[in-house]
Design a protein around this motif. Structure first.
Motif, short mmCIF file in Angstrom:
data_model
loop_
_atom_site.label_atom_id
_atom_site.label_comp_id
_atom_site.label_asym_id
_atom_site.label_seq_id
_atom_site.Cartn_x
_atom_site.Cartn_y
_atom_site.Cartn_z
N HIS A 1 -33.27 -7.71 -0.55
CA HIS A 1 -33.27 -7.75 -2.01
C HIS A 1 -31.94 -8.27 -2.56
O HIS A 1 -31.86 -8.70 -3.71
N THR B 1 -43.99 -5.17 1.48
CA THR B 1 -44.53 -4.38 0.37
C THR B 1 -43.41 -3.82 -0.50
O THR B 1 -43.45 -3.91 -1.74
N ALA C 1 -41.49 -6.55 -2.50
CA ALA C 1 -42.22 -6.96 -3.71
C ALA C 1 -42.07 -5.92 -4.81
O ALA C 1 -41.93 -6.26 -6.00
N ALA C 2 -42.08 -4.63 -4.44
CA ALA C 2 -41.91 -3.58 -5.44
C ALA C 2 -40.49 -3.58 -6.01
O ALA C 2 -40.28 -3.37 -7.22
N GLN D 1 -38.55 -6.14 -6.40
CA GLN D 1 -38.38 -7.28 -7.30
C GLN D 1 -39.04 -7.07 -8.65
O GLN D 1 -38.77 -7.82 -9.59
N SER D 2 -39.93 -6.08 -8.74
CA SER D 2 -40.59 -5.80 -10.02
C SER D 2 -39.81 -4.82 -10.89
O SER D 2 -40.18 -4.58 -12.03
N ILE D 3 -38.73 -4.24 -10.36
CA ILE D 3 -37.92 -3.30 -11.14
C ILE D 3 -37.01 -4.09 -12.07
O ILE D 3 -36.26 -4.97 -11.60
N PRO D 4 -37.01 -3.81 -13.36
CA PRO D 4 -36.13 -4.55 -14.28
C PRO D 4 -34.65 -4.35 -13.94
O PRO D 4 -34.20 -3.24 -13.65
N GLY E 1 -39.28 3.39 -8.81
CA GLY E 1 -39.91 2.10 -9.01
C GLY E 1 -40.75 1.64 -7.85
O GLY E 1 -41.67 0.82 -8.03
N ILE E 2 -40.47 2.12 -6.64
CA ILE E 2 -41.22 1.68 -5.46
C ILE E 2 -42.08 2.79 -4.87
O ILE E 2 -42.72 2.59 -3.84
#
Length: 302
Positions: free
Chosen positions: A105, A186, A189-190, A192-195, A220-221
């Motif tokens: 990440h 998995t 991807a989670a 990268q979705s956290i602001p 978040g994950i």
């Protein structure tokens, strides 16, 4: 603060249209999933030995197969081995996947190439994984024993897959190597979705790295992580090819899981009814794992 969402019901005509459009998919699922399950349940209730499915299904119904399975010590030993194998694979695979996801990440040179290479273990067939680990852990010319001897950690070669004390651990290690990239993909991807604004706010408040992980990253994950754990637990619980190629369930049944036991009953003793009964018990156990995981996931959402 939770926002109440009001569900809007479709008009009756639109609902019937939706059901009609979904009907072909339901029929395909029923044929591909429902019919084989029905046949397996029917087989599990038919005692006796028969090589033809028609002859087996013509036997009278009864619960003798389940009595035989539940009363056999080999079944409970295989269940214990499956539990150890699943747990021993799941925990380190998830830990490695989480560490790798946190690492990838971050921004560093050659990150794209390393991400692509990370997918290779997950894409390699289980048979190839077993053959590779059989070579690396071979008692005579394996690279693992050579490294351990050079480091002075062992004085004699270890028969990793032949010794009952090390066979399960070695099989688990091979499975962890194959399965941890799934967790990495998995969880990455989670992540990268956290602001990013949440991390910026945490740094402004003076949060440490551990506090950022506990208060921002993990919440978040958490839900994708739980789904990944459920899926991987199901895959590992019914694993067959890695164990069978590496040890065949040996030595002395030390790695005989339920999947191996089903194969032996069906194609070794030709007791397909008994094998189907074990398969039904495995299906029930898998259903319990899914229900427990979904309940935990629902509680976390609340």
């Amino acid at each position: 603060m939770k926002v109440a969402v009001r569900r809007q019901r479709l008009p009756a005509r639109d609902r019937w249209l939706a059901y009609g459009l979904l009907a072909p998919a339901f029929c395909v699922v029923a044929l591909l999933v429902g019919w084989p399950l029905w046949v397996i349940v029917q087989m599990s209730l038919r005692p006796g030995r028969a090589l033809e499915l028609g002859k087996l299904l013509s036997q009278p119904l009864g619960g003798g197969n389940f009595e035989r399975v539940l009363g056999a010590p080999a079944t409970w030993a295989a269940f214990a081995h499956s539990a150890v194998y699943t747990t021993g694979t799941l925990v380190p695979a998830f830990a490695l996947g989480l560490v790798a996801a946190l690492l990838f990440h971050r921004t560093f040179p050659a990150r794209r190439w390393l991400r692509s290479l990370l997918l290779l273990p997950w894409a390699v067939p289980g048979v190839i994984v077993s053959i590779s680990f059989l070579w690396m852990f071979d008692a005579s010319f394996g690279v693992v024993n050579a490294i351990l001897r050079k480091l002075g950690l062992v004085s004699t070669d270890i028969a990793w897959f032949v010794d009952a004390d090390t066979a399960m651990a070695t099989v688990i290690l091979a499975t962890v190597w194959k399965s941890f990239p799934f967790f990495t993909i998995t969880l990455l991807a989670a992540l990268q979705s956290i602001p990013k604004s949440l991390y910026e706010a945490a740094r402004v408040d003076g949060a440490s790295a551990w506090q950022e992980f506990r208060e921002v990253t993990w919440p978040g994950i958490q839900r994708p992580a739980m789904l990944a754990v459920i899926l991987n637990a199901l895959w590992t619980f019914r694993e067959f090819d890695i164990i069978y190629v590496a040890t065949g369930g040996g030595p002395a049944g030390a790695t005989e899981t339920l999947g191996i036991l089903v194969y032996r009953e069906a194609f070794g003793s030709f007791r397909f009814g008994t094998a189907a009964a074990i398969g039904v018990l495995m299906l029930c156990t898998a259903a319990l794992i899914v229900l427990a995981g979904l309940r935990r996931l629902r509680d976390d959402i609340r």
